[in-house]
Motif scaffolding. Sequence first.
Motif, PDB file in Angstrom:
ATOM      1  N   TRP A 112       0.815  -1.221   0.000  1.00  0.00           N
ATOM      2  CA  TRP A 112       0.000   0.000   0.000  1.00  0.00           C
ATOM      3  C   TRP A 112       0.846   1.268   0.000  1.00  0.00           C
ATOM      4  O   TRP A 112       0.408   2.314  -0.459  1.00  0.00           O
ATOM      5  CB  TRP A 112      -0.933  -0.006   1.215  1.00  0.00           C
ATOM      6  CG  TRP A 112      -1.771  -1.240   1.255  1.00  0.00           C
ATOM      7  CD1 TRP A 112      -1.608  -2.308   2.092  1.00  0.00           C
ATOM      8  CD2 TRP A 112      -2.857  -1.590   0.375  1.00  0.00           C
ATOM      9  NE1 TRP A 112      -2.536  -3.283   1.803  1.00  0.00           N
ATOM     10  CE2 TRP A 112      -3.313  -2.866   0.762  1.00  0.00           C
ATOM     11  CE3 TRP A 112      -3.490  -0.944  -0.689  1.00  0.00           C
ATOM     12  CZ2 TRP A 112      -4.366  -3.519   0.126  1.00  0.00           C
ATOM     13  CZ3 TRP A 112      -4.543  -1.574  -1.314  1.00  0.00           C
ATOM     14  CH2 TRP A 112      -4.972  -2.847  -0.912  1.00  0.00           C
ATOM     15  N   THR A 113       2.071   1.200   0.554  1.00  0.00           N
ATOM     16  CA  THR A 113       2.854   2.423   0.693  1.00  0.00           C
ATOM     17  C   THR A 113       3.503   2.853  -0.617  1.00  0.00           C
ATOM     18  O   THR A 113       3.407   4.009  -1.010  1.00  0.00           O
ATOM     19  CB  THR A 113       3.952   2.211   1.760  1.00  0.00           C
ATOM     20  OG1 THR A 113       3.380   1.465   2.810  1.00  0.00           O
ATOM     21  CG2 THR A 113       4.453   3.512   2.311  1.00  0.00           C
ATOM     22  N   THR A 114       4.128   1.906  -1.300  1.00  0.00           N
ATOM     23  CA  THR A 114       4.903   2.327  -2.471  1.00  0.00           C
ATOM     24  C   THR A 114       4.242   1.993  -3.809  1.00  0.00           C
ATOM     25  O   THR A 114       4.617   2.547  -4.834  1.00  0.00           O
ATOM     26  CB  THR A 114       6.309   1.695  -2.456  1.00  0.00           C
ATOM     27  OG1 THR A 114       6.151   0.295  -2.248  1.00  0.00           O
ATOM     28  CG2 THR A 114       7.185   2.276  -1.363  1.00  0.00           C
ATOM     29  N   SER A 115       3.282   1.072  -3.829  1.00  0.00           N
ATOM     30  CA  SER A 115       2.703   0.680  -5.134  1.00  0.00           C
ATOM     31  C   SER A 115       1.253   1.116  -5.239  1.00  0.00           C
ATOM     32  O   SER A 115       0.608   1.393  -4.227  1.00  0.00           O
ATOM     33  CB  SER A 115       2.714  -0.836  -5.299  1.00  0.00           C
ATOM     34  OG  SER A 115       3.954  -1.356  -5.035  1.00  0.00           O
ATOM     35  N   GLN A 116       0.775   1.106  -6.453  1.00  0.00           N
ATOM     36  CA  GLN A 116      -0.637   1.378  -6.675  1.00  0.00           C
ATOM     37  C   GLN A 116      -1.345   0.066  -6.993  1.00  0.00           C
ATOM     38  O   GLN A 116      -1.076  -0.534  -8.035  1.00  0.00           O
ATOM     39  CB  GLN A 116      -0.783   2.334  -7.838  1.00  0.00           C
ATOM     40  CG  GLN A 116      -1.303   3.652  -7.374  1.00  0.00           C
ATOM     41  CD  GLN A 116      -1.384   4.655  -8.479  1.00  0.00           C
ATOM     42  OE1 GLN A 116      -1.526   4.301  -9.644  1.00  0.00           O
ATOM     43  NE2 GLN A 116      -1.307   5.907  -8.105  1.00  0.00           N
ATOM     44  N   VAL A 117      -2.197  -0.352  -6.087  1.00  0.00           N
ATOM     45  CA  VAL A 117      -2.942  -1.588  -6.340  1.00  0.00           C
ATOM     46  C   VAL A 117      -4.068  -1.262  -7.325  1.00  0.00           C
ATOM     47  O   VAL A 117      -4.828  -0.323  -7.117  1.00  0.00           O
ATOM     48  CB  VAL A 117      -3.522  -2.143  -5.013  1.00  0.00           C
ATOM     49  CG1 VAL A 117      -4.420  -3.348  -5.269  1.00  0.00           C
ATOM     50  CG2 VAL A 117      -2.391  -2.503  -4.048  1.00  0.00           C
ATOM     51  N   HIS A 118      -4.145  -2.041  -8.389  1.00  0.00           N
ATOM     52  CA  HIS A 118      -5.203  -1.828  -9.378  1.00  0.00           C
ATOM     53  C   HIS A 118      -6.352  -2.817  -9.216  1.00  0.00           C
ATOM     54  O   HIS A 118      -7.513  -2.474  -9.402  1.00  0.00           O
ATOM     55  CB  HIS A 118      -4.635  -1.957 -10.798  1.00  0.00           C
ATOM     56  CG  HIS A 118      -3.731  -0.830 -11.167  1.00  0.00           C
ATOM     57  ND1 HIS A 118      -2.643  -0.965 -11.991  1.00  0.00           N
ATOM     58  CD2 HIS A 118      -3.751   0.477 -10.801  1.00  0.00           C
ATOM     59  CE1 HIS A 118      -2.038   0.205 -12.127  1.00  0.00           C
ATOM     60  NE2 HIS A 118      -2.692   1.093 -11.416  1.00  0.00           N
ATOM     61  N   VAL A 119      -5.971  -4.061  -8.929  1.00  0.00           N
ATOM     62  CA  VAL A 119      -7.000  -5.097  -8.842  1.00  0.00           C
ATOM     63  C   VAL A 119      -6.814  -5.868  -7.542  1.00  0.00           C
ATOM     64  O   VAL A 119      -5.694  -6.214  -7.165  1.00  0.00           O
ATOM     65  CB  VAL A 119      -6.893  -6.102 -10.029  1.00  0.00           C
ATOM     66  CG1 VAL A 119      -8.016  -7.138  -9.960  1.00  0.00           C
ATOM     67  CG2 VAL A 119      -6.931  -5.371 -11.360  1.00  0.00           C
ATOM     68  N   LEU A 120      -7.937  -6.111  -6.871  1.00  0.00           N
ATOM     69  CA  LEU A 120      -7.937  -6.952  -5.679  1.00  0.00           C
ATOM     70  C   LEU A 120      -8.569  -8.275  -6.092  1.00  0.00           C
ATOM     71  O   LEU A 120      -9.702  -8.296  -6.587  1.00  0.00           O
ATOM     72  CB  LEU A 120      -8.789  -6.282  -4.599  1.00  0.00           C
ATOM     73  CG  LEU A 120      -9.053  -7.076  -3.327  1.00  0.00           C
ATOM     74  CD1 LEU A 120      -7.760  -7.258  -2.528  1.00  0.00           C
ATOM     75  CD2 LEU A 120     -10.085  -6.338  -2.459  1.00  0.00           C
ATOM     76  N   VAL A 121      -7.813  -9.353  -5.913  1.00  0.00           N
ATOM     77  CA  VAL A 121      -8.349 -10.681  -6.229  1.00  0.00           C
ATOM     78  C   VAL A 121      -8.615 -11.371  -4.893  1.00  0.00           C
ATOM     79  O   VAL A 121      -7.707 -11.506  -4.076  1.00  0.00           O
ATOM     80  CB  VAL A 121      -7.347 -11.505  -7.062  1.00  0.00           C
ATOM     81  CG1 VAL A 121      -7.961 -12.836  -7.473  1.00  0.00           C
ATOM     82  CG2 VAL A 121      -6.899 -10.724  -8.273  1.00  0.00           C
ATOM     83  N   MET A 122      -9.869 -11.758  -4.679  1.00  0.00           N
ATOM     84  CA  MET A 122     -10.240 -12.366  -3.386  1.00  0.00           C
ATOM     85  C   MET A 122     -10.534 -13.836  -3.634  1.00  0.00           C
ATOM     86  O   MET A 122     -11.470 -14.175  -4.359  1.00  0.00           O
ATOM     87  CB  MET A 122     -11.488 -11.656  -2.845  1.00  0.00           C
ATOM     88  CG  MET A 122     -11.227 -10.183  -2.548  1.00  0.00           C
ATOM     89  SD  MET A 122     -12.742  -9.219  -2.339  1.00  0.00           S
ATOM     90  CE  MET A 122     -13.166  -8.850  -4.037  1.00  0.00           C
ATOM     91  N   ILE A 123      -9.705 -14.695  -3.044  1.00  0.00           N
ATOM     92  CA  ILE A 123      -9.874 -16.136  -3.260  1.00  0.00           C
ATOM     93  C   ILE A 123     -10.151 -16.788  -1.903  1.00  0.00           C
ATOM     94  O   ILE A 123      -9.429 -16.544  -0.933  1.00  0.00           O
ATOM     95  CB  ILE A 123      -8.616 -16.743  -3.921  1.00  0.00           C
ATOM     96  CG1 ILE A 123      -8.283 -15.975  -5.214  1.00  0.00           C
ATOM     97  CG2 ILE A 123      -8.809 -18.222  -4.213  1.00  0.00           C
ATOM     98  CD1 ILE A 123      -7.093 -16.490  -5.983  1.00  0.00           C
ATOM     99  N   TYR A 124     -11.203 -17.582  -1.828  1.00  0.00           N
ATOM    100  CA  TYR A 124     -11.556 -18.282  -0.587  1.00  0.00           C
ATOM    101  C   TYR A 124     -11.537 -19.777  -0.859  1.00  0.00           C
ATOM    102  O   TYR A 124     -11.807 -20.205  -1.990  1.00  0.00           O
ATOM    103  CB  TYR A 124     -12.966 -17.891  -0.101  1.00  0.00           C
ATOM    104  CG  TYR A 124     -13.064 -16.496   0.489  1.00  0.00           C
ATOM    105  CD1 TYR A 124     -12.824 -15.370  -0.293  1.00  0.00           C
ATOM    106  CD2 TYR A 124     -13.397 -16.299   1.822  1.00  0.00           C
ATOM    107  CE1 TYR A 124     -12.913 -14.090   0.252  1.00  0.00           C
ATOM    108  CE2 TYR A 124     -13.502 -15.024   2.363  1.00  0.00           C
ATOM    109  CZ  TYR A 124     -13.252 -13.923   1.573  1.00  0.00           C
ATOM    110  OH  TYR A 124     -13.340 -12.657   2.111  1.00  0.00           O
ATOM    111  N   GLY A 125     -11.221 -20.574   0.156  1.00  0.00           N
ATOM    112  CA  GLY A 125     -11.184 -22.029  -0.044  1.00  0.00           C
ATOM    113  C   GLY A 125     -11.760 -22.782   1.134  1.00  0.00           C
ATOM    114  O   GLY A 125     -11.709 -22.311   2.278  1.00  0.00           O
ATOM    115  N   LYS A 126     -12.303 -23.975   0.819  1.00  0.00           N
ATOM    116  CA  LYS A 126     -12.838 -24.849   1.871  1.00  0.00           C
ATOM    117  C   LYS A 126     -11.722 -25.376   2.752  1.00  0.00           C
ATOM    118  O   LYS A 126     -11.914 -25.632   3.921  1.00  0.00           O
ATOM    119  CB  LYS A 126     -13.528 -26.056   1.225  1.00  0.00           C
ATOM    120  CG  LYS A 126     -14.957 -25.845   0.835  1.00  0.00           C
ATOM    121  CD  LYS A 126     -15.487 -27.181   0.304  1.00  0.00           C
ATOM    122  CE  LYS A 126     -16.905 -27.103  -0.187  1.00  0.00           C
ATOM    123  NZ  LYS A 126     -17.298 -28.318  -0.913  1.00  0.00           N
TER     124      LYS A 126
END
Length: 463
Positions: A112-126
């Motif tokens: 978060w400090t030095t880069s620009q996040v463009h896409v958040l990928v949210m992966i959940y698993g059993k």
Amino acid sequence: MLDLSNIQGNILLGYASFPHARFLYLGIRSADDARALVQRLLNTDSITPAQWDAKPDTTLNLALTFNGLRAFGVPEESLATFPAEFQDGMKARAKLLGDVGESSPEKWDEPWTTSQVHVLVMIYGKTADVLEARCQAFREMLPSGIEELGHQPAGLLCIDGETTRREHFGFVDGLSNPSVEGVHGEGKARAREDIGNPDGKGGFRKIPVGEFILGYPGEGGELAPMPQPSLLAEDATYLVFRKLEQNVQAYRRYLDEQVASFTQALPDGVPAGATAREFLAAKMMGRWQDGSSLVKHPNEPANDTGNTFGYAGDPAGARCPLGAHVRRANPRDALGFGGRTMSRRRLIRRGIAYGKYLPPGQQDEERRGIIFIAFNSGFDQFEFVQRVWMNFGDDFQQGNDTDPIAGSRKEGRMMIPGDEKTGRQPFICFDIPSFVETRGGDYFFAPSLTGLSLLASGRVQTS
Ligand code: HEM
């Protein structure tokens, strides 16, 4: 009519039954590669919708920052139609959100400090294994023009060998979410847990879906402002993503320090079925650690995670203090006016813990907290709760005092009202240190499957 097959998963119906999660942060270097990736995910039905026939082993969902939309090649005419908070991004709104001092963006974790996040990928698993395999498979799909900037593991806490829904301070979490029109939950049990808005007659009613999903009427009967083109916005929502670090040792130390003087305020000694320390902790949260509401069970925990209660019958906070976390975060009927002053401030919360649980009595240097995830159809919903209810206390007769759990402060106070019925004296918690600090996050747009398809086509046009 609500189209659950077009809305992404984990928004209207949560992933509570998936114990493991990972959040991948991507940077887009090539718009063509970004579009190709999304097209491929759509072609292979890899993006999990709100509704499924058979529960999958893993789920995958995407959300984009404002800069992410720009990196996808969304034209400026369309970008200009998105809300100002989203265009600013979370960092730019740090002061307003109370992200100052130890929580200020310069002190956030990477990326978060030095880069620009463009896409958040949210992966959940059993299971941890299927989650790992899915993450690996996803990474192998990434074209060269997409860079993984970092990732965040998360998951339900394991306490004494058992997977629980507790957060690091020891309370059952994920109990109360808005009850939304047209959403029936994963069965009766789930629907029973959700709570609507006060109906002005002493009960609660379901909340119009437009408070959470774009393109539907909200509480006032009108649509939330729609980014253009509307095909991109319909069935989409806005996601607040915050990495909130919990200082468990400071929290436990504070309870230990206060408990002797708190006990003196208890006329008949410690209540049956709980220790004075547990009572004090419950007063600050507004629920006992096992989730039982203080309104329903003012004297001892009752293993009752029920969520259908109000505060109107407890106007002075003798049961649940006016300044307790849950009462501030969702005042229900406490503010009067038939609920009209709070009905547009609801959030769908899908937070999940990160880091290992610290057993009581132990100390370590590990970092732990909550990945706070909230959905709303306008960031004014989250920002109001954060700014006015978490970080300012006037609506609850708490003056400038911030929320005892999540408030931003150097040192705070909280009044625990007495109880005339039992003769319990009022007690003031002084010098409450900060228990929670922000370590990163941003504002995201979570498009519908149609919206993602439009993004992938590269044909986003406002006219
Ligand atoms: C690390 C920080 C936090 C912790 C440990 C925490 C913990 C909890 C717990 C244990 C509950 C009760 C269980 C439940 O209803 O799900 C709760 C409820 C809630 N929290 Fe937090 N919370 C945190 C931060 C926040 C923040 C920053 C917000 C909003 C900006 C927030 C909003 C809410 C809301 C809306 C509820 C539901 C209240 C209700 O409907 O009764 N929380 N939280």
